[in-house]
Design a protein around this motif. Structure first.
Motif, PDB file in Angstrom:
ATOM      1  N   ARG A   1      -1.126   5.334  -9.129  1.00  0.00           N
ATOM      2  CA  ARG A   1      -1.713   4.705  -7.931  1.00  0.00           C
ATOM      3  C   ARG A   1      -0.629   3.967  -7.134  1.00  0.00           C
ATOM      4  O   ARG A   1      -0.626   3.994  -5.897  1.00  0.00           O
ATOM      5  CB  ARG A   1      -2.843   3.759  -8.301  1.00  0.00           C
ATOM      6  CG  ARG A   1      -4.097   4.439  -8.771  1.00  0.00           C
ATOM      7  CD  ARG A   1      -4.776   5.191  -7.658  1.00  0.00           C
ATOM      8  NE  ARG A   1      -5.958   5.878  -8.161  1.00  0.00           N
ATOM      9  CZ  ARG A   1      -6.484   6.929  -7.600  1.00  0.00           C
ATOM     10  NH1 ARG A   1      -5.960   7.437  -6.495  1.00  0.00           N
ATOM     11  NH2 ARG A   1      -7.554   7.502  -8.107  1.00  0.00           N
ATOM     12  N   GLN A   2       0.293   3.320  -7.834  1.00  0.00           N
ATOM     13  CA  GLN A   2       1.397   2.641  -7.149  1.00  0.00           C
ATOM     14  C   GLN A   2       2.309   3.648  -6.458  1.00  0.00           C
ATOM     15  O   GLN A   2       2.787   3.410  -5.346  1.00  0.00           O
ATOM     16  CB  GLN A   2       2.196   1.780  -8.123  1.00  0.00           C
ATOM     17  CG  GLN A   2       1.466   0.527  -8.556  1.00  0.00           C
ATOM     18  CD  GLN A   2       1.179  -0.396  -7.389  1.00  0.00           C
ATOM     19  OE1 GLN A   2       2.058  -0.692  -6.568  1.00  0.00           O
ATOM     20  NE2 GLN A   2      -0.054  -0.856  -7.289  1.00  0.00           N
TER      21      GLN A   2
ATOM     22  N   LYS B   1       0.638   4.745  -3.282  1.00  0.00           N
ATOM     23  CA  LYS B   1       0.738   3.688  -2.271  1.00  0.00           C
ATOM     24  C   LYS B   1       2.141   3.659  -1.659  1.00  0.00           C
ATOM     25  O   LYS B   1       2.302   3.541  -0.440  1.00  0.00           O
ATOM     26  CB  LYS B   1       0.416   2.343  -2.905  1.00  0.00           C
ATOM     27  CG  LYS B   1       0.390   1.189  -1.911  1.00  0.00           C
ATOM     28  CD  LYS B   1       0.189  -0.149  -2.597  1.00  0.00           C
ATOM     29  CE  LYS B   1      -1.235  -0.272  -3.104  1.00  0.00           C
ATOM     30  NZ  LYS B   1      -1.529  -1.630  -3.631  1.00  0.00           N
ATOM     31  N   ARG B   2       3.162   3.760  -2.492  1.00  0.00           N
ATOM     32  CA  ARG B   2       4.545   3.733  -1.992  1.00  0.00           C
ATOM     33  C   ARG B   2       4.866   4.973  -1.168  1.00  0.00           C
ATOM     34  O   ARG B   2       5.560   4.888  -0.150  1.00  0.00           O
ATOM     35  CB  ARG B   2       5.520   3.593  -3.147  1.00  0.00           C
ATOM     36  CG  ARG B   2       5.469   2.217  -3.764  1.00  0.00           C
ATOM     37  CD  ARG B   2       6.399   2.086  -4.928  1.00  0.00           C
ATOM     38  NE  ARG B   2       6.297   0.751  -5.487  1.00  0.00           N
ATOM     39  CZ  ARG B   2       6.912   0.369  -6.577  1.00  0.00           C
ATOM     40  NH1 ARG B   2       7.700   1.212  -7.229  1.00  0.00           N
ATOM     41  NH2 ARG B   2       6.768  -0.843  -7.025  1.00  0.00           N
TER      42      ARG B   2
ATOM     43  N   GLU C   1       2.696   6.741   0.547  1.00  0.00           N
ATOM     44  CA  GLU C   1       1.998   6.575   1.832  1.00  0.00           C
ATOM     45  C   GLU C   1       2.730   5.576   2.729  1.00  0.00           C
ATOM     46  O   GLU C   1       2.786   5.765   3.953  1.00  0.00           O
ATOM     47  CB  GLU C   1       0.561   6.102   1.590  1.00  0.00           C
ATOM     48  CG  GLU C   1      -0.314   7.173   0.991  1.00  0.00           C
ATOM     49  CD  GLU C   1      -1.679   6.663   0.554  1.00  0.00           C
ATOM     50  OE1 GLU C   1      -2.561   7.514   0.343  1.00  0.00           O
ATOM     51  OE2 GLU C   1      -1.871   5.437   0.423  1.00  0.00           O
ATOM     52  N   GLY C   2       3.294   4.543   2.126  1.00  0.00           N
ATOM     53  CA  GLY C   2       4.049   3.549   2.901  1.00  0.00           C
ATOM     54  C   GLY C   2       5.337   4.086   3.486  1.00  0.00           C
ATOM     55  O   GLY C   2       5.871   3.509   4.440  1.00  0.00           O
TER      56      GLY C   2
ATOM     57  N   ARG D   1       1.164  13.849  -2.302  1.00  0.00           N
ATOM     58  CA  ARG D   1       0.149  12.795  -2.213  1.00  0.00           C
ATOM     59  C   ARG D   1      -1.114  13.231  -2.958  1.00  0.00           C
ATOM     60  O   ARG D   1      -1.689  12.470  -3.728  1.00  0.00           O
ATOM     61  CB  ARG D   1      -0.163  12.491  -0.750  1.00  0.00           C
ATOM     62  CG  ARG D   1      -1.118  11.357  -0.554  1.00  0.00           C
ATOM     63  CD  ARG D   1      -1.269  11.055   0.956  1.00  0.00           C
ATOM     64  NE  ARG D   1      -2.309  10.086   1.151  1.00  0.00           N
ATOM     65  CZ  ARG D   1      -3.593  10.385   1.354  1.00  0.00           C
ATOM     66  NH1 ARG D   1      -3.998  11.637   1.375  1.00  0.00           N
ATOM     67  NH2 ARG D   1      -4.482   9.426   1.540  1.00  0.00           N
TER      68      ARG D   1
END
Length: 98
Positions: A30-31, A34-35, A37-38, A56
């Motif tokens: 999950r991290q 998130k990274r 996507e960032g 993704r």
């Protein structure tokens, strides 16, 4: 897991610890999502949109698999005794003391 540990023992190893890391892997994935996507624009610049979307999806699907219990990963700590000595700390907590 049992078969792998049995084979390790038959090869002269002792099973000293077994830990299921399923929840840890779910959180890690999950991290990573998130990274990723960032850093979407950087990822697309380095690869392309299709590759970004594929990774993704893969990471999110893998995280779901671990969260739902469809996927699991175990870690086994083995020791090969040297004249009866494992040369390992006595407890799991002692493994983390520096």
């Amino acid at each position: 897991m049992s078969e792998v540990n049995l084979l390790a023992e038959q090869s002269g190893f002792e099973v000293r610890d077994v830990e299921n890391l399923r929840e840890h892997y779910a959180r890690t994935l999950r991290q990573w999502v998130k990274r990723l996507e960032g850093q979407r624009s950087v990822a697309i610049q380095l690869a392309d949109e299709v590759t970004y979307r594929t990774w993704r999806f893969y990471l999110a699907a893998a995280a779901y698999g671990f969260e739902a219990g469809y996927t699991s990963v175990d870690q086994t700590l083995l020791a090969k005794p040297d004249q009866g000595q494992s040369h390992l700390p006595l407890t799991r907590a002692d493994l983390y003391i520096q």
